[in-house]
Design an enzyme around this catalytic site. Structure first.
Site, mmCIF file in Angstrom:
data_model
loop_
_atom_site.group_PDB
_atom_site.id
_atom_site.type_symbol
_atom_site.label_atom_id
_atom_site.label_comp_id
_atom_site.label_asym_id
_atom_site.label_seq_id
_atom_site.Cartn_x
_atom_site.Cartn_y
_atom_site.Cartn_z
ATOM 1 N N LYS A 81 0.821 -1.197 0.000
ATOM 2 C CA LYS A 81 0.000 0.000 0.000
ATOM 3 C C LYS A 81 0.864 1.260 0.000
ATOM 4 C CE LYS A 81 -3.280 -2.074 3.239
ATOM 5 N NZ LYS A 81 -3.901 -1.907 4.579
ATOM 6 N N ASP A 83 13.777 -1.581 2.712
ATOM 7 C CA ASP A 83 14.354 -1.871 4.028
ATOM 8 C C ASP A 83 15.315 -3.040 3.839
ATOM 9 O OD1 ASP A 83 14.882 -2.238 6.688
ATOM 10 O OD2 ASP A 83 12.894 -2.950 7.233
ATOM 11 N N PHE A 95 12.733 3.345 12.089
ATOM 12 C CA PHE A 95 11.388 3.020 11.623
ATOM 13 C C PHE A 95 10.679 4.313 11.240
ATOM 14 C CE2 PHE A 95 7.100 1.702 11.283
ATOM 15 C CZ PHE A 95 7.226 0.431 10.753
ATOM 16 N N VAL A 96 10.426 4.475 9.951
ATOM 17 C CA VAL A 96 9.883 5.750 9.472
ATOM 18 C C VAL A 96 8.395 5.660 9.145
ATOM 19 C CG1 VAL A 96 12.017 6.775 8.612
ATOM 20 C CG2 VAL A 96 10.783 5.176 7.178
ATOM 21 N N ARG A 113 -0.026 7.124 7.957
ATOM 22 C CA ARG A 113 0.165 7.126 6.496
ATOM 23 C C ARG A 113 -0.105 8.493 5.881
ATOM 24 N NH1 ARG A 113 0.775 1.985 4.344
ATOM 25 N NH2 ARG A 113 -0.447 0.368 5.335
HETATM 26 P P1 IMP Z 1 11.548 -4.864 2.823
HETATM 27 O O1 IMP Z 1 12.133 -5.242 4.147
HETATM 28 O O2 IMP Z 1 12.484 -3.965 2.045
HETATM 29 O O3 IMP Z 1 11.124 -6.061 2.037
HETATM 30 O O4 IMP Z 1 10.273 -3.988 3.143
HETATM 31 C C1 IMP Z 1 8.966 -4.470 3.019
HETATM 32 C C2 IMP Z 1 7.943 -3.448 3.400
HETATM 33 O O5 IMP Z 1 8.007 -3.231 4.822
HETATM 34 C C3 IMP Z 1 8.084 -2.049 2.806
HETATM 35 O O6 IMP Z 1 7.560 -1.943 1.518
HETATM 36 C C4 IMP Z 1 7.277 -1.231 3.809
HETATM 37 O O7 IMP Z 1 5.905 -1.288 3.497
HETATM 38 C C5 IMP Z 1 7.553 -1.942 5.125
HETATM 39 N N1 IMP Z 1 8.592 -1.223 5.876
HETATM 40 C C6 IMP Z 1 9.910 -1.484 5.932
HETATM 41 N N2 IMP Z 1 10.554 -0.588 6.713
HETATM 42 C C7 IMP Z 1 9.602 0.288 7.130
HETATM 43 C C8 IMP Z 1 9.628 1.486 7.965
HETATM 44 O O8 IMP Z 1 10.670 1.958 8.462
HETATM 45 N N3 IMP Z 1 8.424 2.098 8.150
HETATM 46 C C9 IMP Z 1 7.264 1.643 7.619
HETATM 47 N N4 IMP Z 1 7.192 0.549 6.853
HETATM 48 C C10 IMP Z 1 8.351 -0.119 6.603
#
Ligand code: IMP
Length: 174
Positions: free
Chosen positions: A42, A101, A150-151, A163
């Site tokens: 989302k 992330d 954590f953003v 959001r």
């Molecule tokens: P990944 O760890 O790069 O696969 O991240 C997967 C998903 O986790 C991202 O698309 C975000 O929706 C969520 N996410 C990761 N880090 C953050 C954060 O710091 N804040 C909010 N959502 C996060």
């Protein structure tokens, strides 16, 4: 619901300026290529909506939902929760994400989408956490590089909260 302090990282003005720069770069690189802008749901929806309004080249818009299987983060298996409606064979695809992330979701997603024989796949993410990843994930169009916090805001949530913030900040959950 728990209300956390949000420490500001990027203002609405800073975001707007950066999105404009990213859009200009995409315009330049994809001139006459009519790319598919695939918004990863989302979180990517706000960045994508600003980005496409700053772009001047033609594009096709579509949406994609994916989630990592809980508990198997290391293997990084993903499930497509909402697939693209547009065939991507022989098209240039730009995935638009809120944040990279671990990068596992995108890494797996790119691999899966490449099986459909697009001409190219690239990634734009508003935020990229700045650390070494154990695999090669090129973010061709990053917004900002950020520390490992954590953003929230600008599409990003903490338990579905925050959001709608117009700025980006970080929270420190207990
Ligand atoms: P990944 O760890 O790069 O696969 O991240 C997967 C998903 O986790 C991202 O698309 C975000 O929706 C969520 N996410 C990761 N880090 C953050 C954060 O710091 N804040 C909010 N959502 C996060």
């Amino acid at each position: 619901m728990e209300k956390l302090d949000v420490h500001k990282l990027f203002s609405q003005k800073q975001i707007e300026k950066r999105v404009e720069e990213v859009a200009a770069q995409i315009d330049k690189d994809y001139k006459d290529l009519n790319p598919i802008i695939a918004v990863v749901l989302k979180g990517g929806f706000i960045f994508a909506s600003d980005l496409v309004r700053k772009m001047e080249i033609p594009f096709t818009l579509d949406f994609l939902g994916a989630s990592s299987y809980v508990g198997t983060e290391s293997s990084g298996d993903i499930k497509i929760t909402k697939d693209l409606n547009t065939p991507i064979i022989d098209r240039h695809l730009i995935l638009v994400e809120d944040i990279v992330d671990t990068g596992l979701t995108l890494f797996k997603l790119v691999k899966l989408l490449k099986q459909r024989d697009p001409k190219s796949v690239s990634i734009s993410a508003m935020l990229v956490k700045d650390f070494e990843r154990p695999f090669d994930l090129k973010v061709a169009y990053p917004g900002f590089w950020i520390p490992n916090k954590f953003v929230v805001g600008y599409g990003l949530d903490y338990n579905e909260q925050y959001r709608g913030l117009t700025y980006i900040g970080y929270v420190e959950p207990e």
